[in-house]
Motif scaffolding. Structure first.
Motif, PDB file in Angstrom:
ATOM      1  N   LEU A  86       0.834  -1.198   0.000  1.00 40.49           N
ATOM      2  CA  LEU A  86       0.000   0.000   0.000  1.00 40.49           C
ATOM      3  C   LEU A  86       0.873   1.253   0.000  1.00 40.49           C
ATOM      4  CD1 LEU A  86      -3.000   0.847   0.082  1.00 40.49           C
ATOM      5  CD2 LEU A  86      -2.682   1.221   2.522  1.00 40.49           C
ATOM      6  N   GLY A  87       1.961   1.228   0.767  1.00 42.90           N
ATOM      7  CA  GLY A  87       2.868   2.377   0.808  1.00 42.90           C
ATOM      8  C   GLY A  87       3.465   2.683  -0.552  1.00 42.90           C
ATOM      9  N   GLY A  88       3.894   1.660  -1.251  1.00 41.03           N
ATOM     10  CA  GLY A  88       4.456   1.853  -2.589  1.00 41.03           C
ATOM     11  C   GLY A  88       3.446   2.444  -3.553  1.00 41.03           C
ATOM     12  N   LEU A  89       2.246   1.895  -3.536  1.00 46.04           N
ATOM     13  CA  LEU A  89       1.184   2.436  -4.389  1.00 46.04           C
ATOM     14  C   LEU A  89       0.863   3.881  -4.009  1.00 46.04           C
ATOM     15  CD1 LEU A  89      -1.250  -0.636  -4.491  1.00 46.04           C
ATOM     16  CD2 LEU A  89       0.162   0.232  -6.377  1.00 46.04           C
ATOM     17  N   ALA A  90       0.881   4.174  -2.719  1.00 45.89           N
ATOM     18  CA  ALA A  90       0.565   5.528  -2.250  1.00 45.89           C
ATOM     19  C   ALA A  90       1.629   6.522  -2.694  1.00 45.89           C
ATOM     20  CB  ALA A  90       0.413   5.538  -0.733  1.00 45.89           C
ATOM     21  N   TYR A  91       2.918   6.170  -2.571  1.00 44.59           N
ATOM     22  CA  TYR A  91       3.983   7.079  -2.983  1.00 44.59           C
ATOM     23  C   TYR A  91       3.840   7.466  -4.448  1.00 44.59           C
ATOM     24  CZ  TYR A  91       6.928   6.731   1.192  1.00 44.59           C
ATOM     25  OH  TYR A  91       7.424   6.807   2.458  1.00 44.59           O
ATOM     26  N   ILE A  92       3.643   6.478  -5.299  1.00 43.94           N
ATOM     27  CA  ILE A  92       3.522   6.753  -6.729  1.00 43.94           C
ATOM     28  C   ILE A  92       2.272   7.586  -7.011  1.00 43.94           C
ATOM     29  CG2 ILE A  92       3.126   5.695  -8.991  1.00 43.94           C
ATOM     30  CD1 ILE A  92       4.890   3.356  -7.981  1.00 43.94           C
ATOM     31  N   SER A  93       1.148   7.207  -6.418  1.00 43.00           N
ATOM     32  CA  SER A  93      -0.102   7.923  -6.640  1.00 43.00           C
ATOM     33  C   SER A  93      -0.016   9.367  -6.165  1.00 43.00           C
ATOM     34  CB  SER A  93      -1.260   7.225  -5.925  1.00 43.00           C
ATOM     35  OG  SER A  93      -1.403   5.910  -6.376  1.00 43.00           O
ATOM     36  N   LEU A  94       0.556   9.576  -4.981  1.00 42.67           N
ATOM     37  CA  LEU A  94       0.652  10.928  -4.429  1.00 42.67           C
ATOM     38  C   LEU A  94       1.569  11.816  -5.255  1.00 42.67           C
ATOM     39  CD1 LEU A  94       0.649  10.313  -0.597  1.00 42.67           C
ATOM     40  CD2 LEU A  94      -1.063  11.517  -1.953  1.00 42.67           C
ATOM     41  N   PHE A  95       2.596  11.249  -5.848  1.00 49.06           N
ATOM     42  CA  PHE A  95       3.464  12.038  -6.723  1.00 49.06           C
ATOM     43  C   PHE A  95       2.633  12.648  -7.849  1.00 49.06           C
ATOM     44  CE2 PHE A  95       5.982  12.396 -10.588  1.00 49.06           C
ATOM     45  CZ  PHE A  95       7.033  13.206 -10.173  1.00 49.06           C
ATOM     46  N   PHE A  96       1.824  11.824  -8.499  1.00 50.81           N
ATOM     47  CA  PHE A  96       1.032  12.314  -9.624  1.00 50.81           C
ATOM     48  C   PHE A  96      -0.123  13.206  -9.171  1.00 50.81           C
ATOM     49  CE2 PHE A  96       3.164   8.654 -11.553  1.00 50.81           C
ATOM     50  CZ  PHE A  96       3.743   9.303 -12.638  1.00 50.81           C
ATOM     51  N   ILE A  97      -0.760  12.870  -8.071  1.00 56.20           N
ATOM     52  CA  ILE A  97      -1.855  13.705  -7.555  1.00 56.20           C
ATOM     53  C   ILE A  97      -1.321  15.086  -7.180  1.00 56.20           C
ATOM     54  CG2 ILE A  97      -3.437  14.021  -5.606  1.00 56.20           C
ATOM     55  CD1 ILE A  97      -3.845  10.944  -5.691  1.00 56.20           C
ATOM     56  N   GLY A  98      -0.208  15.127  -6.472  1.00 55.93           N
ATOM     57  CA  GLY A  98       0.381  16.409  -6.084  1.00 55.93           C
ATOM     58  C   GLY A  98       0.763  17.245  -7.294  1.00 55.93           C
ATOM     59  N   ARG A  99       1.345  16.602  -8.271  1.00 57.70           N
ATOM     60  CA  ARG A  99       1.801  17.322  -9.467  1.00 57.70           C
ATOM     61  C   ARG A  99       0.641  17.795 -10.333  1.00 57.70           C
ATOM     62  NH1 ARG A  99       6.794  17.409 -12.347  1.00 57.70           N
ATOM     63  NH2 ARG A  99       6.432  18.001 -14.490  1.00 57.70           N
ATOM     64  N   VAL A 100      -0.337  16.932 -10.585  1.00 58.16           N
ATOM     65  CA  VAL A 100      -1.407  17.239 -11.527  1.00 58.16           C
ATOM     66  C   VAL A 100      -2.532  18.057 -10.887  1.00 58.16           C
ATOM     67  CG1 VAL A 100      -3.192  16.211 -13.004  1.00 58.16           C
ATOM     68  CG2 VAL A 100      -0.897  15.226 -12.954  1.00 58.16           C
ATOM     69  N   PHE A 101      -3.026  17.609  -9.728  1.00 55.41           N
ATOM     70  CA  PHE A 101      -4.213  18.245  -9.148  1.00 55.41           C
ATOM     71  C   PHE A 101      -3.895  19.392  -8.188  1.00 55.41           C
ATOM     72  CE2 PHE A 101      -5.711  13.961 -10.261  1.00 55.41           C
ATOM     73  CZ  PHE A 101      -6.712  14.327 -11.159  1.00 55.41           C
ATOM     74  N   LEU A 102      -2.791  19.271  -7.462  1.00 54.04           N
ATOM     75  CA  LEU A 102      -2.452  20.309  -6.481  1.00 54.04           C
ATOM     76  C   LEU A 102      -1.368  21.248  -6.993  1.00 54.04           C
ATOM     77  CD1 LEU A 102      -2.501  18.096  -3.268  1.00 54.04           C
ATOM     78  CD2 LEU A 102      -4.313  19.586  -4.137  1.00 54.04           C
ATOM     79  N   ARG A 103      -0.853  20.979  -8.183  1.00 55.00           N
ATOM     80  CA  ARG A 103       0.156  21.812  -8.831  1.00 55.00           C
ATOM     81  C   ARG A 103       1.414  22.006  -7.971  1.00 55.00           C
ATOM     82  NH1 ARG A 103      -2.697  21.445 -13.020  1.00 55.00           N
ATOM     83  NH2 ARG A 103      -4.351  22.863 -13.604  1.00 55.00           N
ATOM     84  N   GLU A 104       1.783  20.950  -7.252  1.00 51.50           N
ATOM     85  CA  GLU A 104       2.984  21.007  -6.427  1.00 51.50           C
ATOM     86  C   GLU A 104       4.217  20.781  -7.306  1.00 51.50           C
ATOM     87  OE1 GLU A 104       0.981  19.395  -2.287  1.00 51.50           O
ATOM     88  OE2 GLU A 104       2.248  18.036  -3.419  1.00 51.50           O
ATOM     89  N   PRO A 105       5.311  21.495  -7.014  1.00 53.84           N
ATOM     90  CA  PRO A 105       6.512  21.324  -7.838  1.00 53.84           C
ATOM     91  C   PRO A 105       7.169  19.964  -7.578  1.00 53.84           C
ATOM     92  CG  PRO A 105       6.968  22.812  -6.016  1.00 53.84           C
ATOM     93  CD  PRO A 105       5.485  22.492  -5.957  1.00 53.84           C
ATOM     94  N   THR A 106       7.528  19.281  -8.649  1.00 54.50           N
ATOM     95  CA  THR A 106       8.214  17.989  -8.559  1.00 54.50           C
ATOM     96  C   THR A 106       9.261  17.921  -9.664  1.00 54.50           C
ATOM     97  OG1 THR A 106       6.573  16.943  -9.981  1.00 54.50           O
ATOM     98  CG2 THR A 106       6.209  16.771  -7.621  1.00 54.50           C
ATOM     99  N   SER A 107      10.158  16.964  -9.535  1.00 57.09           N
ATOM    100  CA  SER A 107      11.179  16.777 -10.569  1.00 57.09           C
ATOM    101  C   SER A 107      11.338  15.284 -10.841  1.00 57.09           C
ATOM    102  CB  SER A 107      12.511  17.364 -10.099  1.00 57.09           C
ATOM    103  OG  SER A 107      13.051  16.567  -9.063  1.00 57.09           O
TER     104      SER A 107
END
Length: 129
Positions: A86-107
């Motif tokens: 679940l943690g692995g799935l959450a890390y990957i999902s949160l990366f995309f959610i933060g980047r796409v929906f919350l417009r958080e900066p990522t690299s």
């Protein structure tokens, strides 16, 4: 238990929990509008309006349903295997959610780190016997 149904339990838990977290974050972003109050100021002026906001209420409800789903997952799987998955799935999902929906900066470095963490969590979850 078939592989598809195993994955479905994790996806439901993850979907409920992450949806709730995103709604909580959205509620906080709307209420604070970029402000960074001190803890006393936050408690005095922002906590009650936040607790009564639609986003936060919906987020808490979805997180609560996520907890119920997680308890069900734990009734079926060993914690030492379920949590890393679940943690692995959450890390990957949160990366995309933060980047796409919350417009958080990522690299790409962030993404690479998340993939390494996810690989490590997967390796931890493997049975050794």
């Amino acid at each position: 238990m078939p592989q598809a149904s195993i994955l479905l339990y994790f996806v439901i838990t993850l979907g409920l929990s992450l949806s709730g977290q995103v709604l909580l974050k959205k509620g906080v972003m709307l209420r604070l509008a970029g402000a960074t109050p001190s803890m006393p100021d936050f408690l005095r002026h922002h906590l009650l309006p936040l607790a009564l906001s639609v986003h936060v209420i919906a987020g808490v409800v979805l997180c609560g349903l996520g907890v119920i789903s997680w308890v069900y997952v734990l009734s079926r799987f060993e914690l030492s295997r379920a949590l890393p998955l679940l943690g692995g799935l959450a890390y990957i999902s949160l990366f995309f959610i933060g980047r796409v929906f919350l417009r958080e900066p990522t690299s790409w470095v962030n993404f690479g780190g998340i993939l390494l963490i996810t690989l490590g969590l997967y390796l931890v979850s493997l049975r050794t016997t």
